[in-house]
Design a protein around this motif. Structure first.
Motif, mmCIF file in Angstrom:
data_model
loop_
_atom_site.group_PDB
_atom_site.id
_atom_site.type_symbol
_atom_site.label_atom_id
_atom_site.label_comp_id
_atom_site.label_asym_id
_atom_site.label_seq_id
_atom_site.Cartn_x
_atom_site.Cartn_y
_atom_site.Cartn_z
ATOM 1 N N PHE A 211 0.370 4.980 -1.528
ATOM 2 C CA PHE A 211 0.191 6.065 -0.299
ATOM 3 C C PHE A 211 1.523 6.105 0.310
ATOM 4 C CE2 PHE A 211 -4.122 4.165 -0.759
ATOM 5 C CZ PHE A 211 -4.841 5.154 -1.240
ATOM 6 N N PRO A 212 2.458 6.967 -0.102
ATOM 7 C CA PRO A 212 3.970 6.937 0.547
ATOM 8 C C PRO A 212 3.516 7.476 1.824
ATOM 9 C CG PRO A 212 3.758 8.123 -1.623
ATOM 10 C CD PRO A 212 2.571 7.849 -1.393
ATOM 11 N N ALA B 14 0.798 -1.090 -0.195
ATOM 12 C CA ALA B 14 0.052 0.018 0.024
ATOM 13 C C ALA B 14 0.944 1.253 0.120
ATOM 14 C CB ALA B 14 -0.877 0.010 1.170
ATOM 15 N N GLU B 15 2.033 1.028 0.588
ATOM 16 C CA GLU B 15 3.091 2.274 0.447
ATOM 17 C C GLU B 15 3.372 2.665 -0.789
ATOM 18 O OE1 GLU B 15 5.818 1.464 3.471
ATOM 19 O OE2 GLU B 15 6.687 3.453 2.909
#
Lengths: 69, 560
Positions: free
Chosen positions: A23-24, A19-20
């Motif tokens: 969405f960092p 998920a990073e």
């Protein structure tokens, strides 16, 4: 623990890391913005704590009823 | 008419009235008193409402403030839910004592001066001790006495500090106290005893598990959080609180991971979570103090829920030790689900109350630029997930176990747990109303993709470490030595050793004195006895000879 639970948990872990990519993580320090930093930090912190607890358990553990004598 | 009425008096009046009644009227009073108190809490306007003379002091027993209202609100809510939980199982005198204990906590929330704070503080000590004693049996009696001694000692230290501050400043107002005087330190130490700070932290794991399954719910809510309130009021931004809080955090994690008694795990978890609050008070920024207040609010709900589930388990199975539990999710599904919700709330999983409050504290540490504190708090968040998020629910509700064929919670206990679980989730999903109650206005946004992903990675990978190394944390039926070893084993051992030493010395001394006396007596007898040189009869001739010799000697000396 059943194989199915392990697979489910592994997929969950993978999702949180992947998920990073979408969405960092907005790290305020230099290091905590690195990809997968929290995963590595959480795993390492857990390992260290368990090792410390294991050692302290050997040192401080007494039979149940120790205070009843 | 109700405007300005002390909320604590509602609970006190209700407790007295309930003690005089029987049956359903008594149950009704027990349930209605906390609800009425909650309403009265919200009728108290800000500022000093009442002042009066007391033993030469001008005190303000009723002062409204956003912070006090926040704490009083959750205290009243928990008093109601815990009463519902305990209504059909607890003795009437336990509930009466618990309500008077809650009244003390709510009285502290509205105290306008140090003397009022102290009086309600001691009210808590007295009635919380009775709640511990209501656990029944020799263990509860002994633990209650140890609990009372430590808290009365803390009260004496607090009173010494208050008197010193009154003497030096002439004021007993509730305001930040600088730590540049002996009195300031005394007040801080007195308050720290209540938050279970080191070195006097073991009382919490000693006393709470000895109370009844219902009493421990009340105990979990009030004493430590009242201490946090006092710290926010009196010592905001005192940096000494940061290392104390960090120590409490890791001490709580380590002992919660070592412990085998289900309620002792939760007692150490209180120390751990209160450590976050103490650390936040030490950081002292508006965000940190908001975080401390929010976390106290959320933690009261989450921990009360966990103590309820643990109470149901103990009540239904009669077992306190995790090593004798397991598999209960089959027979106690409601309790298991509520326990998992409470565990996730304490572990600060997103969408639970713990997340929306704890991230404020961690972020406050980060914004203050205190990197070491931030890293330690982050590591601690991972550690909390180990014991609260995984170990507690795993040992109690899952692992290999029979489930013992027991029933789920009675209806009143089930409703109470479901209500508190709903509070934990609502605070996690909709934190806005809680944030509006905080002492400083805030636009804080807990839910960003970045924060959620960060915390999910942190917690779940910590969980992975637990699952991989779980055999290293296998517990048998053991207890873990804590600082209370000093007064439970160390001091008695020292006392017995001293008594034995004194006995040996006394026996030896007695023997020596007797021997000496006997030897002196024998010597004197030899000289003065009937056959001694000075005691026996002499012949007249010999006597005359001695007299002549003595006279001759005298005459010679006279002329020399």
């Amino acid at each position: 623990m059943s194989r199915r639970v392990w697979w489910g948990f592994t997929i969950l872990l993978a999702i949180t890391v992947l998920a990073e990519l979408v969405f960092p993580v907005d790290g305020r320090l230099d290091v905590d913005g690195w990809f997968g930093y929290a995963a590595v930090f959480g795993f390492a912190a857990g390992m260290v704590l368990i090792l410390v607890v294991n050692l302290l358990g050997r040192l401080l553990g007494r039979p149940d009823g120790y205070y009843d004598d | 008419m109700i405007d300005g009425f002390p909320p604590a008096l509602v609970l006190i009046g209700g407790a007295v009235l309930a003690a005089l009644l029987r049956g359903r009227p008594r149950d009704a009073v027990f349930l209605l008193a906390p609800l009425l108190t909650l309403w009265v809490v919200w009728q108290v306007p800000d500022g000093v409402i009442v002042t009066t003379e007391f033993l030469g002091y001008t005190i303000a027993p009723l002062q409204g403030s956003p912070l006090g209202r926040l704490f009083a609100t959750i205290f009243a809510i928990v008093a109601f839910v815990a009463t519902l939980f305990a209504l059909r199982q607890a003795k009437w005198y336990e509930l009466t004592a618990a309500h008077l204990y809650a009244a003390g906590a709510i009285g502290v929330c509205f105290a306008g001066d140090l003397i009022t704070l102290f009086l309600f503080w001691e009210l808590m000590v007295v009635f919380s001790t009775i709640v511990v004693w209501c656990g029944g049996g020799a263990d509860a009696r002994a633990a209650g006495i140890r609990y009372a001694i430590i808290h009365l000692l803390g009260g004496v230290i607090l009173k010494v500090g208050i008197e010193g501050i009154k003497t030096h400043t002439g004021s007993i107002e509730l305001q930040p106290i600088p730590l540049d005087t002996f009195s300031g330190w005394m007040v801080l130490i007195g308050v720290l005893v209540n938050v279970a700070a080191p070195p006097l932290s073991a009382w919490i794991a000693d006393a709470y598990p000895k109370s009844s399954p219902t009493g421990s719910v009340f105990l979990s809510a009030f004493t430590t959080k009242t201490g946090v309130l006092a710290l926010i009021l009196l010592f905001p931004g005192e940096s000494v609180l940061i290392p104390i809080g960090l120590f409490m955090i890791f001490y709580g994690i380590v002992y919660a991971l070592l412990e085998n008694d289900v309620r002792r795990i939760l007692a150490y978890a209180i120390v751990n979570q209160v450590g976050f609050m103490v650390c936040a008070v030490g950081i002292g920024t508006e965000l940190a103090l908001n975080g401390a207040a929010a976390h106290a609010f959320a933690h009261v709900a989450g921990k009360a829920l966990l103590f309820m589930t643990a109470g149901v388990v103990v009540y239904r199975t009669g077992e306190n030790l995790c090593s004798n539990l397991g598999g209960l999710y089959r027979t106690m599904p409601v309790t298991a689900v509520c326990g998992i919700v409470g565990a996730m709330a304490i572990a600060s999983l997103p969408l639970t109350s713990g997340f929306t409050s704890q991230v404020m504290i961690t972020e406050a540490a980060m914004l203050e630029g205190t990197m070491a504190i931030y890293l330690l708090l982050t590591a601690a968040s991972a550690g909390v997930f180990l014991y609260a998020g995984i170990r507690f629910p795993w040992l109690v509700f899952f692992q290999t176990g029979s489930g013992r064929g027991t029933q789920d919670a009675p209806w009143n206990m089930s409703i109470a747990m479901i209500v508190m679980a709903a509070v934990c989730i609502l605070l996690g999903v909709f934190p806005g109303p809680l944030y509006e109650l905080l002492p400083y206005s805030t636009e804080y946004v807990p839910y960003t993709a970045s924060k959620v992903i960060f915390y999910l990675q942190l917690l779940l990978f910590s969980g992975l470490a637990y699952l991989l190394l779980r055999p290293w944390l296998q517990r048998s039926a053991t207890v873990t030595l804590d600082i209370d070893w000093l007064w439970r084993r160390g001091l008695p051992w020292l006392w017995l050793a001293s008594a034995r030493l004194i006995e040996v010395v006394r026996e030896r001394a007695t023997r020596e004195v007797f021997d000496l006396g006997r030897r002196i007596g024998a010597r004197l007898l030899a000289v003065l006895g009937p056959y001694g040189a000075l005691g026996r009869s002499w012949q007249i001739g010999t006597t005359a000879l001695w007299v002549a010799l003595m006279l001759t000697l005298y005459v010679m000396l006279y002329y020399v």
